[in-house]
Design an enzyme around this catalytic site. Structure first.
Site, PDB file in Angstrom:
ATOM      1  CG  ASP A   1      -2.275   0.691   0.910  1.00 66.26           C
ATOM      2  OD1 ASP A   1      -2.218   1.868   0.523  1.00 66.26           O
ATOM      3  OD2 ASP A   1      -3.346   0.086   1.061  1.00 66.26           O
TER       4      ASP A   1
ATOM      5  CG  HIS B   1      -0.992   1.500  -3.393  1.00 67.32           C
ATOM      6  ND1 HIS B   1      -2.286   1.238  -2.977  1.00 67.32           N
ATOM      7  CD2 HIS B   1      -0.592   0.394  -4.060  1.00 67.32           C
ATOM      8  CE1 HIS B   1      -2.637   0.017  -3.375  1.00 67.32           C
ATOM      9  NE2 HIS B   1      -1.620  -0.515  -4.017  1.00 67.32           N
TER      10      HIS B   1
END
Length: 511
Positions: free
Chosen positions: A319, A342
């Site tokens: 993430d 991310h």
């Protein structure tokens, strides 16, 4: 005077001297504890936390020598005793080694109680060091190393490996964190050791329970191949499905002057390193490592924390490499390698109509490779508050799908209702963002009722990884600002200046 009377007097004088000496030492120790000058808690990151240098003062009264300390009493059989502390560096630090408190370090015995006992002892001594030695693997269950009554400037020296239990019984109905440090002043975790959350059992058990990053809707697959996940164990060592609540590997709460350096945190069930309600945070020369497809495994998560410095770190996760949430201000991030993951994100903010306040954030000198996003701000409709004073500078992206993103329509659910209020965004600067992208170079989606203001773009050079790809052009919606230099590709969708409505800041934007 008779011989008997003289011997009696001599004996009485000796007893009196010993009692006086013992009383003097006791008072001296008590005075040292209560008269110690208090240390000012400084949030300044430029001041180094020094170790406490204890000194021993020898008193010579009338030419007499200092009496020897009495021998410690022998422990009674069957009653556990605290191991004696060890001094290191000529008395500069008191050492509490977990092996001395009963830890096995064999990777299978439960060492939780030994860690608790070592911390309880270290907690009482200012500038002490709790040692987790190298070449050992310690199985430790959920544990809280907590204050607020601990002494200041404790060092957690991690050179070995700490692993989490993978059987469901250890976690009850679910916990939000595994290793937690709370309400401490001057806490440092350092060393060359590893914190291993062994999260694969958690990821496999509930892969569809976690929210999906909303930016995935902007990603158009370049082909139809689906990446297969490697087989993972479906249960823990003793069987049973893991709880749906996944723990953060290492969390700091309500602490001042926190340092994390040198260590590696890997395979956390969820977030790897979290700071909540902390002031004066320094993270450097450490690593986070988990698979790129591990769900919601943020690298470093900041919330309600101020005066934060993160640099010289390598963050690979599933993430956000770094996630900056509400209540954060004066955050400086530089010289970080990010990927997979991310990217670096502010938000998401304003979920469930909450108020969010973020200010004075600098992210610069970053290398991102093979990430979903580069630098991103994401907010929910219906929120309030503001994000202002943000600088993204000198960001080198390589094979990044969406290098620059503002998304004020963030939603990680299947459906979200439209709302007019929003978290206000202003004073956002992007400069020297360069490299290659695979989907879209810029995506600015701002609120209809509260447009993004003072967005500045300078020296943006983003090129598709392959010219033959069918890619999206830059996208802007309700985004106002200026182009200080020509950009590659041209970002013609940015609206220059300010909104014509000359909007005045409303109460719900104030922080």
């Amino acid at each position: 005077m008779s011989g008997f009377s003289f011997r009696s007097l001599t004996f009485m004088l000796l007893v009196a001297f010993l009692l006086w000496s013992s009383s003097f030492e006791t008072c001296n120790a008590r005075r040292g504890k209560h008269w110690r000058s208090s240390r000012t808690i400084s949030a300044s990151l430029s001041k180094k936390k020094g170790k406490s240098h204890s000194s021993s003062h020898h008193h010579n009264h009338g030419g007499g020598s200092k009496p020897k300390a009495p021998s410690p009493p022998k422990p009674k059989k069957g009653i556990p005793t605290t191991p004696p502390p060890k001094n290191e560096d000529n008395g500069h630090s008191t050492i509490f080694n977990v092996l001395d408190f009963g830890a096995k370090g064999d990777g299978s015995s439960d060492d939780t109680k030994a860690f608790q006992a070592a911390w309880a002892a270290a907690c009482k001594v200012e500038a002490s060091t709790m040692v987790v030695p190298s070449e050992s693997v310690f199985l430790v269950g959920p544990i809280s190393f907590s204050g607020p009554y601990c002494q200041q400037n404790i060092v957690f020296q991690l050179d070995g490996t700490i692993i989490a239990p993978t059987y469901s019984k250890a976690w009850g109905s679910g916990l939000l964190q595994w290793l937690e440090f709370t309400k401490l002043v001057g806490i440092t975790i350092k060393g060359k050791g590893i914190i291993d959350g062994r999260g694969s059992v958690w990821w496999q058990n509930s892969p569809f329970d976690d929210p999906i990053d909303d930016e995935s809707k902007l990603i158009v697959p370049l082909n139809n191949t689906v990446k297969e996940h490697p087989p993972l164990p479906i249960s823990g060592e003793l069987g049973g499905k893991m709880p749906s609540i996944k723990p953060t590997a290492l969390r700091f709460y309500g602490s001042f002057n926190v340092t994390v350096t040198g260590i590696t945190i890997q395979n956390s069930p969820q977030c790897h390193l979290k700071f909540d309600n902390c002031m004066g945070v320094s993270v450097y020369q450490m690593s986070v490592s988990s698979p790129g497809d591990s769900p919601n495994t943020d690298g470093i998560h900041l919330q309600n924390s101020r005066e934060v410095l993160i640099h010289g770190t390598n963050l690979a996760c599933g993430d956000d490499c770094i996630s900056i949430q509400t209540g954060c201000s004066n955050v400086f991030i530089h010289n970080v390698n990010c990927g997979p993951g991310h990217g670096i994100s502010i938000g998401s903010l304003g979920k469930d109509n909450t108020k969010a306040c973020v200010s004075n954030i600098t992210v610069r000198d970053i290398i991102m490779h093979n990430t979903m996003n580069g630098v991103r701000i994401k907010t929910w409709q219906g929120g309030s508050g503001s994000v202002k004073g943000v600088l993204f500078s000198n960001i080198q992206v390589s094979e990044v799908q969406l290098p620059i993103v503002i998304d004020q329509f963030y939603c990680d659910k299947s459906q979200c209702k439209n709302q007019t209020t929003a978290v206000a965004l202003s004073g956002i600067t992007y400069e020297k963002i360069r490299g290659t992208y695979t989907v879209k170079p810029v995506h600015f989606a701002c609120s209809d009722s509260l447009p993004c203001m003072d967005v500045t773009l300078t020296a943006i050079e983003l090129k598709p990884l392959q010219e033959s790809y069918h890619l999206y052009d830059p996208f802007c919606w309700q985004t106002f600002g200026e182009l200080s230099t020509p950009t590659v590709p041209p970002i013609d969708c940015l609206q220059l200046g300010k909104p014509s409505s000359n909007r005045i800041q409303s109460d719900h934007e104030l922080c």
